[in-house]
Write a protein that holds these residues in place. Structure first.
Motif, PDB file in Angstrom:
ATOM      1  N   ILE A   1      43.292  46.139  74.282  1.00 23.75           N
ATOM      2  CA  ILE A   1      43.119  45.633  75.640  1.00 23.75           C
ATOM      3  C   ILE A   1      41.676  45.185  75.819  1.00 23.75           C
ATOM      4  CG2 ILE A   1      45.028  46.954  76.591  1.00 23.75           C
ATOM      5  CD1 ILE A   1      43.001  48.922  77.718  1.00 23.75           C
ATOM      6  N   ASP A   2      41.488  44.182  76.627  1.00 23.00           N
ATOM      7  CA  ASP A   2      40.183  43.561  76.820  1.00 23.00           C
ATOM      8  C   ASP A   2      39.421  44.283  77.934  1.00 23.00           C
ATOM      9  OD1 ASP A   2      38.094  41.821  76.529  1.00 23.00           O
ATOM     10  OD2 ASP A   2      39.098  40.105  77.444  1.00 23.00           O
ATOM     11  N   VAL A   3      38.799  45.390  77.591  1.00 20.52           N
ATOM     12  CA  VAL A   3      38.075  46.197  78.563  1.00 20.52           C
ATOM     13  C   VAL A   3      36.651  45.654  78.714  1.00 20.52           C
ATOM     14  CG1 VAL A   3      37.169  48.509  79.054  1.00 20.52           C
ATOM     15  CG2 VAL A   3      39.439  48.242  78.021  1.00 20.52           C
ATOM     16  N   PRO A   4      36.219  45.350  79.927  1.00 21.64           N
ATOM     17  CA  PRO A   4      34.856  44.850  80.130  1.00 21.64           C
ATOM     18  C   PRO A   4      33.823  45.825  79.568  1.00 21.64           C
ATOM     19  CG  PRO A   4      36.136  44.598  82.135  1.00 21.64           C
ATOM     20  CD  PRO A   4      36.974  45.428  81.185  1.00 21.64           C
ATOM     21  N   GLY A   5      32.881  45.292  78.808  1.00 25.12           N
ATOM     22  CA  GLY A   5      31.812  46.112  78.255  1.00 25.12           C
ATOM     23  C   GLY A   5      32.166  46.850  76.983  1.00 25.12           C
ATOM     24  N   ALA A   6      33.389  46.679  76.480  1.00 26.98           N
ATOM     25  CA  ALA A   6      33.795  47.370  75.254  1.00 26.98           C
ATOM     26  C   ALA A   6      33.043  46.816  74.050  1.00 26.98           C
ATOM     27  CB  ALA A   6      35.295  47.218  75.036  1.00 26.98           C
ATOM     28  N   LEU A   7      32.908  47.622  73.035  1.00 25.96           N
ATOM     29  CA  LEU A   7      32.255  47.217  71.797  1.00 25.96           C
ATOM     30  C   LEU A   7      32.995  46.019  71.212  1.00 25.96           C
ATOM     31  CD1 LEU A   7      29.955  48.165  69.886  1.00 25.96           C
ATOM     32  CD2 LEU A   7      31.700  49.454  68.638  1.00 25.96           C
ATOM     33  N   PRO A   8      32.291  44.929  70.899  1.00 23.95           N
ATOM     34  CA  PRO A   8      32.953  43.733  70.377  1.00 23.95           C
ATOM     35  C   PRO A   8      33.265  43.824  68.888  1.00 23.95           C
ATOM     36  CG  PRO A   8      30.603  43.325  70.565  1.00 23.95           C
ATOM     37  CD  PRO A   8      30.855  44.716  71.115  1.00 23.95           C
ATOM     38  N   ARG A   9      34.191  42.960  68.437  1.00 28.15           N
ATOM     39  CA  ARG A   9      34.523  42.742  67.025  1.00 28.15           C
ATOM     40  C   ARG A   9      34.889  44.035  66.297  1.00 28.15           C
ATOM     41  NH1 ARG A   9      29.776  41.072  67.748  1.00 28.15           N
ATOM     42  NH2 ARG A   9      28.957  42.252  65.974  1.00 28.15           N
ATOM     43  N   VAL A  10      35.817  44.775  66.857  1.00 24.70           N
ATOM     44  CA  VAL A  10      36.217  46.053  66.266  1.00 24.70           C
ATOM     45  C   VAL A  10      37.669  45.993  65.815  1.00 24.70           C
ATOM     46  CG1 VAL A  10      36.594  48.519  66.712  1.00 24.70           C
ATOM     47  CG2 VAL A  10      34.565  47.380  67.629  1.00 24.70           C
ATOM     48  N   VAL A  11      37.899  46.470  64.589  1.00 23.14           N
ATOM     49  CA  VAL A  11      39.249  46.691  64.084  1.00 23.14           C
ATOM     50  C   VAL A  11      39.438  48.198  64.002  1.00 23.14           C
ATOM     51  CG1 VAL A  11      40.826  46.454  62.122  1.00 23.14           C
ATOM     52  CG2 VAL A  11      39.339  44.544  62.763  1.00 23.14           C
ATOM     53  N   ARG A  12      40.539  48.660  64.579  1.00 17.19           N
ATOM     54  CA  ARG A  12      40.893  50.074  64.534  1.00 17.19           C
ATOM     55  C   ARG A  12      42.164  50.230  63.707  1.00 17.19           C
ATOM     56  NH1 ARG A  12      38.872  48.974  69.637  1.00 17.19           N
ATOM     57  NH2 ARG A  12      37.550  50.567  70.581  1.00 17.19           N
ATOM     58  N   LEU A  13      42.334  51.417  63.164  1.00 25.06           N
ATOM     59  CA  LEU A  13      43.597  51.707  62.486  1.00 25.06           C
ATOM     60  C   LEU A  13      44.055  53.101  62.841  1.00 25.06           C
ATOM     61  CD1 LEU A  13      43.335  53.851  59.940  1.00 25.06           C
ATOM     62  CD2 LEU A  13      42.435  51.896  58.750  1.00 25.06           C
TER      63      LEU A  13
END
Length: 119
Positions: free
Chosen positions: A77-89
């Motif tokens: 989800i596009d949360v304002p202020g979230a850390l950019p360019r992250v891949v999670r698994l």
């Protein structure tokens, strides 16, 4: 027992090579730190922030030999202020070890996401 292993990595840029290299690094670290083989892995869910669109993260796992493992990609989800360019698994695995012995892996800038469990 079925266990879930979490991980994340911050990718340098939204380009195919950067995504594939970063995800390969993340998957390799998860596998090595938890002493896993692909036979131990039930499935892996990958998510990426909306600013990463140049490649599917699952392709990196396929290139590492996850050919018979169910993989899926989704957008965070596009949360304002979230850390950019992250891949999670989130990897679901079969392990005979207690939850406390699982090594969750957070690399590069993604360490800031979960300093409580990053190892």
């Amino acid at each position: 027992m079925v266990r879930a292993i979490r991980g994340a990595i911050q990718i340098d840029s939204n380009d195919q090579e950067a995504i594939l290299l970063g995800v390969a690094e993340l998957v390799t670290e998860v596998m090595e730190r938890n002493r896993l083989t692909t036979d131990d892995v039930i499935s892996v869910i990958f998510t990426s922030t909306p600013d990463l669109t140049a490649e599917f993260p699952a392709l990196a796992a396929r290139k590492l030999g996850f050919n018979d493992v169910p993989l899926i990609c989704a957008s965070e989800i596009d949360v304002p202020g979230a850390l950019p360019r992250v891949v999670r698994l989130m990897a679901h695995v079969e392990l005979d070890r207690p939850r406390a012995q699982i090594q969750h892996v957070y690399l590069r800038g993604a360490v800031a996401l979960r300093v409580d469990i990053a190892q």
